[in-house]
Design a protein around this motif. Sequence first.
Motif, PDB file in Angstrom:
ATOM      1  N   ASP A 219     -42.211 -26.021 -51.555  1.00 25.24           N
ATOM      2  CA  ASP A 219     -41.773 -25.507 -52.865  1.00 25.24           C
ATOM      3  C   ASP A 219     -41.873 -23.986 -52.858  1.00 25.24           C
ATOM      4  OD1 ASP A 219     -41.217 -25.054 -55.547  1.00 25.24           O
ATOM      5  OD2 ASP A 219     -43.229 -25.622 -56.210  1.00 25.24           O
ATOM      6  N   ASP A 221     -39.863 -21.637 -54.234  1.00 24.43           N
ATOM      7  CA  ASP A 221     -39.580 -20.897 -55.475  1.00 24.43           C
ATOM      8  C   ASP A 221     -40.649 -21.131 -56.543  1.00 24.43           C
ATOM      9  OD1 ASP A 221     -38.923 -23.362 -56.610  1.00 24.43           O
ATOM     10  OD2 ASP A 221     -36.751 -23.032 -56.495  1.00 24.43           O
ATOM     11  N   GLY A 222     -41.612 -22.032 -56.234  1.00 24.26           N
ATOM     12  CA  GLY A 222     -42.797 -22.161 -57.070  1.00 24.26           C
ATOM     13  C   GLY A 222     -42.581 -22.750 -58.457  1.00 24.26           C
ATOM     14  N   ASP A 223     -41.539 -23.583 -58.619  1.00 22.11           N
ATOM     15  CA  ASP A 223     -41.320 -24.189 -59.941  1.00 22.11           C
ATOM     16  C   ASP A 223     -42.014 -25.545 -60.052  1.00 22.11           C
ATOM     17  OD1 ASP A 223     -39.740 -25.807 -58.379  1.00 22.11           O
ATOM     18  OD2 ASP A 223     -37.938 -25.629 -59.617  1.00 22.11           O
ATOM     19  N   LYS A 225     -41.527 -28.150 -58.265  1.00 23.73           N
ATOM     20  CA  LYS A 225     -40.737 -29.244 -57.693  1.00 23.73           C
ATOM     21  C   LYS A 225     -40.288 -28.845 -56.290  1.00 23.73           C
ATOM     22  CE  LYS A 225     -37.904 -29.332 -61.204  1.00 23.73           C
ATOM     23  NZ  LYS A 225     -36.760 -29.532 -62.088  1.00 23.73           N
ATOM     24  N   THR A 226     -40.286 -29.832 -55.393  1.00 25.48           N
ATOM     25  CA  THR A 226     -39.783 -29.567 -54.056  1.00 25.48           C
ATOM     26  C   THR A 226     -38.351 -30.054 -54.010  1.00 25.48           C
ATOM     27  OG1 THR A 226     -42.010 -29.947 -53.273  1.00 25.48           O
ATOM     28  CG2 THR A 226     -40.296 -29.888 -51.620  1.00 25.48           C
ATOM     29  N   ASP A 227     -37.435 -29.120 -54.153  1.00 29.32           N
ATOM     30  CA  ASP A 227     -36.033 -29.510 -54.318  1.00 29.32           C
ATOM     31  C   ASP A 227     -35.209 -29.039 -53.115  1.00 29.32           C
ATOM     32  OD1 ASP A 227     -33.465 -30.005 -55.055  1.00 29.32           O
ATOM     33  OD2 ASP A 227     -33.611 -29.080 -57.044  1.00 29.32           O
ATOM     34  N   ASP A 234     -36.253 -23.468 -51.517  1.00 27.97           N
ATOM     35  CA  ASP A 234     -37.011 -24.658 -51.112  1.00 27.97           C
ATOM     36  C   ASP A 234     -36.424 -25.267 -49.835  1.00 27.97           C
ATOM     37  OD1 ASP A 234     -38.427 -24.252 -53.431  1.00 27.97           O
ATOM     38  OD2 ASP A 234     -38.103 -26.262 -54.264  1.00 27.97           O
TER      39      ASP A 234
HETATM   40 CA   LIG Z   1     -39.032 -25.585 -56.057  1.00 26.05          CA
END
Ligand SMILES: [Ca+2]
Length: 427
Positions: A219, A221-223, A225-227, A234
């Motif tokens: 993750d 971009d640190g939001d 969620k692992t997208d 990511d």
């Molecule tokens: Ca993410």
Amino acid sequence: MIHRPDPSPPKRNNRLAALIVLGMGLIAAAFASPAAADAKLDAWIEGLWPEAQAAGVSRATFDKALRGFTPDLKLPDLEIAGRPSNDARGQAEFTRAPSEYLDRAYLMRLAATGKDLAAKHKATLARIEQELGVDRYSVLAIWGRETAFGHHKLPHDAINVVATQAYLGRRKEMFRTELIAALKMLESGVPRSLMRASWAGAMGLTQFMPSEYFKHAHDLDGDGKTDIWNSIPDALASAASQLKGKGWVAGQTWGYEVKLTREADCGYEGPTQERPIAEWAKLGLKRANGKPWTDAQLALSAYMMSPAGGYGPSFLVLENYKVIRRYNMSDLYAVFVGNLADRIAGGGDFVTPWGGTGPQKTRNIEEIQERLMALGYDVEKIDGKVGSNTRKVIGQYERANNLKVDCWPSDAVLDHVRKTASRESPR
Ligand SMILES: [Ca+2]
């Protein structure tokens, strides 16, 4: 021309009997066997449950995922009774020419896009280099090779693909593990609609297998969620993390194009001939671009890779080549990714052009492999493919028989091994 009467038609009662038998067979096929197949499939699905449960998958997720599962018989690489096994890469009759896979124009187009993306995602790529130690060009090259930077539309539902491969595929055990991991992805909240896949179950911008998702998805971009589907940071960090996990050597390239010599011809190809570049240099191998070897390069261990034998560029490949190959077990893939990385970095054009190695008939290659094996050459397997070991042994045979050393399974080599075999035959 001699006129031959048509064979007499079968007597009417014979034909009727044949139709009745045929009809009964069709009825049996329509009713009995699908039911039996359904029961077998149901039992197989239920047999998965203990493993899924142990992996933390809930019964609700399990049931919802596999309810109504129907194997996709159109997928490659399945083992179905009465059907010839179709090879994973569709090479049933011919093997693909390296010049086609490593098409220069396609590589140049991808490299141009890659350069734009390198500028656009500069900050992300700098972070990946710093945190994971994989250079920006190699990460972009994986993205370019896997999905043409997100332009490939993935045609399959991942659960359906890995379940079909686990149930009917040639590699059932491996895909059983992938299926359990894919169920875990659902359990962790990944929507099934996002899980679009290649025929082999790889997902997202950089083509992750479900098991790799749990090991290496990142993750960046640190939001929270692992997208790997929609977030470029990511997806790229996940690819870099996977390369790192497979042994990436930070600060090192994948390989160098070289000019072969009479002393180091294509018969030295492949990992069994790995040695320090200093030793290759003693055999006369020079960089194709004319630059001298540096002391640091001479100390590296490398093996020769000649995807088109004597009809195209040859490379000395390093540790990171092996790492790329662990991402996707194919020499053409690894050369493609390495070369694309070099091109995105601003160089990389082939000094030696790809020559006219047309597609080869699988059964001719198999015959060459069989005959060389019978003659005592180190043939690893009879598979009808022109892999590095097959090219190497053909090169050794050509050298031993004073033929032109081109390491390619040509008709001339086939004719020659046939004659050699008949000379050496006791009959
Ligand atoms: Ca993410």
